[in-house]
Scaffold this motif. Structure first.
Motif, PDB file in Angstrom:
ATOM      1  N   MET A   1      -5.011  -0.570  -2.566  1.00 37.63           N
ATOM      2  CA  MET A   1      -5.648  -1.534  -1.668  1.00 37.63           C
ATOM      3  C   MET A   1      -5.506  -2.937  -2.236  1.00 37.63           C
ATOM      4  N   LEU A   2      -5.123  -3.854  -1.382  1.00 37.62           N
ATOM      5  CA  LEU A   2      -4.977  -5.238  -1.816  1.00 37.62           C
ATOM      6  C   LEU A   2      -6.342  -5.887  -2.044  1.00 37.62           C
ATOM      7  N   LEU A   3      -6.492  -6.521  -3.202  1.00 37.07           N
ATOM      8  CA  LEU A   3      -7.718  -7.250  -3.501  1.00 37.07           C
ATOM      9  C   LEU A   3      -7.554  -8.748  -3.286  1.00 37.07           C
ATOM     10  N   ALA A   4      -6.395  -9.281  -3.656  1.00 41.10           N
ATOM     11  CA  ALA A   4      -6.146 -10.719  -3.536  1.00 41.10           C
ATOM     12  C   ALA A   4      -4.688 -10.978  -3.863  1.00 41.10           C
ATOM     13  N   ALA A   5      -4.234 -12.187  -3.543  1.00 40.10           N
ATOM     14  CA  ALA A   5      -2.867 -12.587  -3.852  1.00 40.10           C
ATOM     15  C   ALA A   5      -2.842 -14.064  -4.208  1.00 40.10           C
ATOM     16  N   THR A   6      -1.941 -14.415  -5.096  1.00 39.89           N
ATOM     17  CA  THR A   6      -1.746 -15.805  -5.477  1.00 39.89           C
ATOM     18  C   THR A   6      -0.258 -16.132  -5.407  1.00 39.89           C
ATOM     19  N   VAL A   7       0.047 -17.308  -4.921  1.00 37.80           N
ATOM     20  CA  VAL A   7       1.418 -17.804  -4.837  1.00 37.80           C
ATOM     21  C   VAL A   7       1.589 -18.916  -5.860  1.00 37.80           C
ATOM     22  N   ASP A 133       8.803  -4.586   5.074  1.00 36.10           N
ATOM     23  CA  ASP A 133       8.657  -3.187   4.701  1.00 36.10           C
ATOM     24  C   ASP A 133       8.157  -3.051   3.268  1.00 36.10           C
ATOM     25  N   LEU A 134       8.715  -3.838   2.363  1.00 38.57           N
ATOM     26  CA  LEU A 134       8.263  -3.780   0.979  1.00 38.57           C
ATOM     27  C   LEU A 134       6.811  -4.224   0.877  1.00 38.57           C
ATOM     28  N   GLY A 135       6.451  -5.267   1.608  1.00 34.45           N
ATOM     29  CA  GLY A 135       5.069  -5.716   1.599  1.00 34.45           C
ATOM     30  C   GLY A 135       4.117  -4.639   2.088  1.00 34.45           C
ATOM     31  N   ALA A 136       4.507  -3.934   3.129  1.00 28.03           N
ATOM     32  CA  ALA A 136       3.671  -2.862   3.649  1.00 28.03           C
ATOM     33  C   ALA A 136       3.484  -1.761   2.610  1.00 28.03           C
ATOM     34  N   ARG A 137       4.552  -1.478   1.863  1.00 24.02           N
ATOM     35  CA  ARG A 137       4.440  -0.455   0.830  1.00 24.02           C
ATOM     36  C   ARG A 137       3.525  -0.910  -0.298  1.00 24.02           C
ATOM     37  N   LEU A 138       3.599  -2.191  -0.655  1.00 25.42           N
ATOM     38  CA  LEU A 138       2.693  -2.706  -1.678  1.00 25.42           C
ATOM     39  C   LEU A 138       1.243  -2.622  -1.209  1.00 25.42           C
ATOM     40  N   ALA A 139       1.018  -2.936   0.060  1.00 30.67           N
ATOM     41  CA  ALA A 139      -0.340  -2.874   0.605  1.00 30.67           C
ATOM     42  C   ALA A 139      -0.852  -1.444   0.667  1.00 30.67           C
ATOM     43  N   GLY A 140       0.070  -0.479   0.710  1.00 24.00           N
ATOM     44  CA  GLY A 140      -0.326   0.916   0.816  1.00 24.00           C
ATOM     45  C   GLY A 140      -0.636   1.589  -0.496  1.00 24.00           C
ATOM     46  N   TYR A 141      -0.458   0.881  -1.616  1.00 22.11           N
ATOM     47  CA  TYR A 141      -0.797   1.493  -2.900  1.00 22.11           C
ATOM     48  C   TYR A 141      -2.278   1.861  -2.909  1.00 22.11           C
ATOM     49  N   PRO A 142      -2.635   3.067  -3.366  1.00 19.22           N
ATOM     50  CA  PRO A 142      -4.050   3.449  -3.371  1.00 19.22           C
ATOM     51  C   PRO A 142      -4.871   2.702  -4.416  1.00 19.22           C
ATOM     52  N   ALA A 143      -4.237   2.264  -5.488  1.00 16.18           N
ATOM     53  CA  ALA A 143      -4.981   1.573  -6.542  1.00 16.18           C
ATOM     54  C   ALA A 143      -5.361   0.165  -6.101  1.00 16.18           C
ATOM     55  N   PRO A 144      -6.453  -0.376  -6.610  1.00 18.35           N
ATOM     56  CA  PRO A 144      -6.782  -1.783  -6.335  1.00 18.35           C
ATOM     57  C   PRO A 144      -5.676  -2.676  -6.893  1.00 18.35           C
ATOM     58  N   VAL A 214      -0.009  -8.418   3.863  1.00 16.24           N
ATOM     59  CA  VAL A 214      -1.273  -8.767   4.518  1.00 16.24           C
ATOM     60  C   VAL A 214      -1.293  -8.269   5.962  1.00 16.24           C
ATOM     61  N   GLU A 215      -0.148  -8.325   6.630  1.00 15.69           N
ATOM     62  CA  GLU A 215      -0.078  -7.764   7.985  1.00 15.69           C
ATOM     63  C   GLU A 215      -0.414  -6.267   7.958  1.00 15.69           C
TER      64      GLU A 215
END
Length: 244
Positions: A1-7, A133-144, A214-215
């Motif tokens: 689960m995504l907690l936050a992101a920084t650019v 697609d890669l972003g969706a996979r990153l968002a799908g990780y079960p870990a925080p 994020v989408e």
């Protein structure tokens, strides 16, 4: 689960070993402060926290868990590792991390993170669909999960810039800055890969990965643009995103 992101941008001049205590000091501290805030968003996750750096490089894929990166090619005896902090005096194997990830890991260490880091590298030729697609996979990780998204804007902001002056550069960077401030994932997803390559904007694919993540997350998010400048004719953007 995504907690936050920084650019953050990834000029090697962020590292004091290359410029001394001055250099782009304000940009450096803005980046480090943004990364500290990113790490703070994961403090309650303990050992389950997954810290991921996303950046561009010549070879796509997930970096090996023990991979290292070096700034020796830029004149600084600085080595960073994904597994742990690497002392400057310790011999290391052949560095394989690209500049974007190397600077990202350096920022994490500078901000106080001593734990493991995962790295995901894409090339400048990754399509918007591949990035989503890669972003969706990153968002799908079960870990925080915390995302540190590394990428410069256009390198054509003035005559002395690496790409010389291009009148399209400022509008391009302004559109990205506005999208980062507003969490406008559609605007980031619509960035043209061809134009980004012509402007030497290395952040296009990583930003589109963030947008895809994020989408896919589905929750409302809020954003803060912390810096948008071009001190060397290159657009450097710093932003923070978190669930609203």
């Amino acid at each position: 689960m995504l907690l936050a992101a920084t650019v953050c941008p990834h000029p090697p001049l962020l590292v004091p070993s290359l410029t001394g205590a001055t250099g782009p000091a304000e940009l450096r501290e803005t980046c480090v402060a943004a990364v500290r805030d990113l790490l703070a968003a994961g403090e309650s996750s303990g050992d389950d926290l997954d810290v991921v750096v996303v950046g561009t490089g010549p070879t796509p894929g997930s970096a090996a868990p023990d991979a290292t990166g070096s700034l020796a090619g830029y004149g600084a005896a600085v080595t960073v590792g994904l597994t742990r902090v690497v002392p400057d005096t310790e011999p290391a194997g052949t560095p394989t991390l690209p500049l974007s990830v190397t600077v990202g890991v350096w920022l994490l260490r500078r901000a106080g993170w001593n734990g493991p880091v995962r790295a995901r590298v894409v090339t400048e030729h990754a399509t918007p669909a591949e990035c989503a697609d890669l972003g969706a996979r990153l968002a799908g990780y079960p870990a925080p999960t915390l995302l540190l998204v590394m990428g410069d804007g256009s390198a054509s902001r003035d005559e002395k810039a690496p790409g010389s002056l291009d009148p399209r550069a400022v509008p391009f960077d302004t559109a990205v800055a506005d999208a980062l401030a507003a969490v406008d994932t559609a605007a980031l997803a619509a960035l043209d890969p061809g134009l980004a390559r012509e402007l030497l904007a290395a952040g296009r694919a990583p930003w589109q990965i963030l947008a895809g993540a994020v989408e896919a997350d589905g929750r409302p998010w809020k954003g803060e643009l912390r810096s948008a400048e071009a001190p060397y004719g290159v657009g450097y953007l710093v932003a923070a995103w978190s669930p609203a």
